[in-house]
Write an enzyme that holds these catalytic residues in place. Structure first.
Site, PDB file in Angstrom:
ATOM      1  N   GLN A   1     -49.667  48.303  16.616  1.00 61.89           N
ATOM      2  CA  GLN A   1     -50.291  47.735  15.416  1.00 61.89           C
ATOM      3  C   GLN A   1     -49.644  46.431  14.974  1.00 61.89           C
ATOM      4  O   GLN A   1     -50.058  45.853  13.965  1.00 61.89           O
ATOM      5  CB  GLN A   1     -50.246  48.752  14.265  1.00 61.89           C
TER       6      GLN A   1
ATOM      7  N   HIS B   1     -47.097  57.545  15.341  1.00 68.27           N
ATOM      8  CA  HIS B   1     -48.359  57.983  15.958  1.00 68.27           C
ATOM      9  C   HIS B   1     -48.010  59.104  16.946  1.00 68.27           C
ATOM     10  O   HIS B   1     -46.899  59.117  17.496  1.00 68.27           O
ATOM     11  CB  HIS B   1     -48.940  56.778  16.704  1.00 68.27           C
TER      12      HIS B   1
ATOM     13  N   LYS C   1     -56.641  46.596  21.112  1.00 68.17           N
ATOM     14  CA  LYS C   1     -56.484  46.392  19.664  1.00 68.17           C
ATOM     15  C   LYS C   1     -56.280  44.919  19.347  1.00 68.17           C
ATOM     16  O   LYS C   1     -56.176  44.541  18.192  1.00 68.17           O
ATOM     17  CB  LYS C   1     -55.291  47.188  19.148  1.00 68.17           C
TER      18      LYS C   1
ATOM     19  N   CYS D   1     -54.056  60.418  14.127  1.00 70.38           N
ATOM     20  CA  CYS D   1     -53.027  60.751  15.118  1.00 70.38           C
ATOM     21  C   CYS D   1     -51.630  60.645  14.509  1.00 70.38           C
ATOM     22  O   CYS D   1     -50.692  60.150  15.158  1.00 70.38           O
ATOM     23  CB  CYS D   1     -53.115  59.860  16.361  1.00 70.38           C
TER      24      CYS D   1
ATOM     25  N   ASP E   1     -42.824  50.828  19.212  1.00 68.30           N
ATOM     26  CA  ASP E   1     -44.264  50.952  19.417  1.00 68.30           C
ATOM     27  C   ASP E   1     -44.921  49.792  18.667  1.00 68.30           C
ATOM     28  O   ASP E   1     -44.977  49.789  17.434  1.00 68.30           O
ATOM     29  CB  ASP E   1     -44.704  52.319  18.862  1.00 68.30           C
TER      30      ASP E   1
HETATM   31  N1  PMP Z   1     -49.203  53.715  18.385  1.00 65.72           N
HETATM   32  C1  PMP Z   1     -49.865  53.311  17.292  1.00 65.72           C
HETATM   33  C2  PMP Z   1     -49.085  52.898  16.088  1.00 65.72           C
HETATM   34  C3  PMP Z   1     -51.250  53.254  17.309  1.00 65.72           C
HETATM   35  O1  PMP Z   1     -51.910  52.865  16.225  1.00 65.72           O
HETATM   36  C4  PMP Z   1     -51.941  53.637  18.480  1.00 65.72           C
HETATM   37  C5  PMP Z   1     -53.451  53.602  18.546  1.00 65.72           C
HETATM   38  N2  PMP Z   1     -54.103  54.191  17.483  1.00 65.72           N
HETATM   39  C6  PMP Z   1     -51.214  54.050  19.587  1.00 65.72           C
HETATM   40  C7  PMP Z   1     -49.842  54.074  19.510  1.00 65.72           C
HETATM   41  C8  PMP Z   1     -51.866  54.461  20.871  1.00 65.72           C
HETATM   42  O2  PMP Z   1     -52.500  53.381  21.462  1.00 65.72           O
HETATM   43  P1  PMP Z   1     -53.439  53.605  22.753  1.00 65.72           P
HETATM   44  O3  PMP Z   1     -54.399  54.683  22.362  1.00 65.72           O
HETATM   45  O4  PMP Z   1     -54.100  52.278  22.929  1.00 65.72           O
HETATM   46  O5  PMP Z   1     -52.556  53.989  23.865  1.00 65.72           O
END
Ligand code: PMP
Length: 407
Positions: free
Chosen positions: A204, A124, A227, A365, A201
């Site tokens: 998910q 991401h 999430k 993203c 990270d």
């Molecule tokens: N890493 C991953 C794999 C994600 O899916 C996301 C959210 N789409 C993020 C990081 C970022 O999370 P946040 O916007 O809650 O900081």
């Protein structure tokens, strides 16, 4: 095992009761954010109405009550992810801030010109851009692990990227686009064999699977509350104590100091060294209610339910002419990214929306991943504990209806 009563669970989520264009909403954008159970929202309300005082602010009963609520969550989170102690749990604004904290504090202190960071093509942007910001100050090189046609990391390449300049490894536990669940333990073991720390990270992963940071042996692990059925605006950075102790603060301000004078300032102990300013103590307090909720339903039961929905959706989608699914790794999480024919993802998403099916469209993203796949974006459907087989069937019916228009 007790019966998984999805209809009963749905009653806990008033946010699901929407309609769009005369159709009952089918919410399939859980990867972006999940809906929130009533008891979490009630915990937020309770704190605003009864226990709202700033935390760690002296002896007043109400401040101590607020502090207890916040610190209870820290202990709860530590136990939930099996951290060695609550001091290893830092509250942040989310996964993004947690990764920025590590890139800035650890990266800015311990990485030097010429050092190399290994990450993967499926990251991401939250786990790419903070390292590029670091590159403005330190000439670190990013080495990228590619994927195969199923959307799995090429572990041979991963192993081959280590050399005597490798100083940090970071990768996602679960891909938000492909659903691939990466072999964290194996990858961490390889990094540690080279004496290199690892940040995972977990944005998910934590909503879909039980995470044990000590079993995984990760050095840092980041995730977001919104999430996983919790409040928005807060997240967690787990860090191994020895590393956190060595790292300088990420931001300066109240709460994070030992003593301040114009001649010099000392830092507070962990975890407060990394929590400058007033935290979102309301959100943090309510996160423990979300954890209670998940534990009550049972993570194994949630995972099994989501897996059943994913299988049903995938089987149905495979029978639709022109359907291309991105990410087919065995054991993948309940996320399915797809395109129909040569149709633009926005068109597909818009048509689904007209039928009440709420999916995500775009690059998610993850533009480098889109580039590697040779596409601009996908449509993404993702499932949570409250989605039903009937919803999957309605989603498939909607796809069958719109597919001929898109060919
Ligand atoms: N890493 C991953 C794999 C994600 O899916 C996301 C959210 N789409 C993020 C990081 C970022 O999370 P946040 O916007 O809650 O900081």
């Amino acid at each position: 095992m007790k019966k998984y009563d999805v209809e009963k669970l749905r009653e806990d989520f008033p946010g699901l009761n929407r309609e769009f264009y005369g159709h009952k909403m089918i919410y399939l954008d859980n990867t972006a954010t999940s809906q929130t159970p009533r008891e979490v929202v009630e915990a937020v309300e309770r704190m605003y109405f009864h226990s709202k005082a700033n935390v760690h602010r002296g002896v007043s009963s109400i401040s101590q009550e607020a502090t207890d609520l916040q610190e209870t969550t820290r202990r709860r989170v530590a136990a939930y992810i099996n951290a060695s102690s609550p001091e290893e749990v830092i509250f942040t604004r989310g996964t993004t801030e947690a990764i920025n904290l590590v890139a800035s504090s650890y990266g800015g202190t311990f990485l030097k010109d010429g050092d190399e960071i290994i990450l993967t093509v499926m990251e991401h942007h939250a786990n790419i851009v903070p390292w590029q910001l670091l590159q403005r100050h330190v000439d670190v090189k990013l080495r990228v692990v590619p994927i195969n046609e199923r959307g799995e990391l090429d572990l041979d390449v991963y192993r081959s990227l280590f050399n005597d300049r490798t100083r940090f490894v970071t990768f996602t536990h679960v891909s938000n686009v492909l659903g691939t669940v990466n072999p964290v333990k194996e990858m961490v073991k390889e990094a540690h064999r080279h004496g290199v720390p690892v940040l995972v990270d977990g944005a998910q992963a934590v909503p879909h699977t039980r995470v044990d940071v000590r079993d995984l042996d990760v050095d840092f692990y980041a995730f977001s509350s919104h999430k996983m059925y919790g409040p928005t605006g807060i997240g967690v950075l787990y860090g191994r104590r020895e590393l956190l102790e060595k790292m300088p603060p990420y931001q300066g301000g109240g709460e994070m100091i030992g003593h301040v004078s114009f001649e010099g300032t000392t830092w507070a102990e962990l975890p407060f060294k990394f929590e400058a300013g007033t935290p979102d103590f309301v959100g943090i307090s309510a996160l423990s209610v979300a954890l209670d909720y998940i534990e009550r339903v049972g993570m194994e039961a949630i995972a099994a339910h989501e897996h059943k929905l994913l299988e049903r959706a995938t089987r149905g989608m495979e029978g639709i002419e022109g359907m291309r699914i991105f990410g087919t790794a065995p054991g993948k999480a309940a996320v399915v990214s797809f395109l129909i024919g040569s149709a633009h993802h926005y068109d597909t998403g818009m048509l689904l929306d007209k039928l009440g099916v709420e999916v995500r469209t775009g690059h998610h993203c993850a533009q480098p991943l889109m580039h590697a796949l040779g596409i601009e974006g996908t449509v993404r459907a993702s499932f949570a504990l409250y989605n039903t087989e009937e919803e999957v069937d309605a989603f498939l019916a909607a796809l069958r209806r719109i597919a001929p228009m898109l060919m």
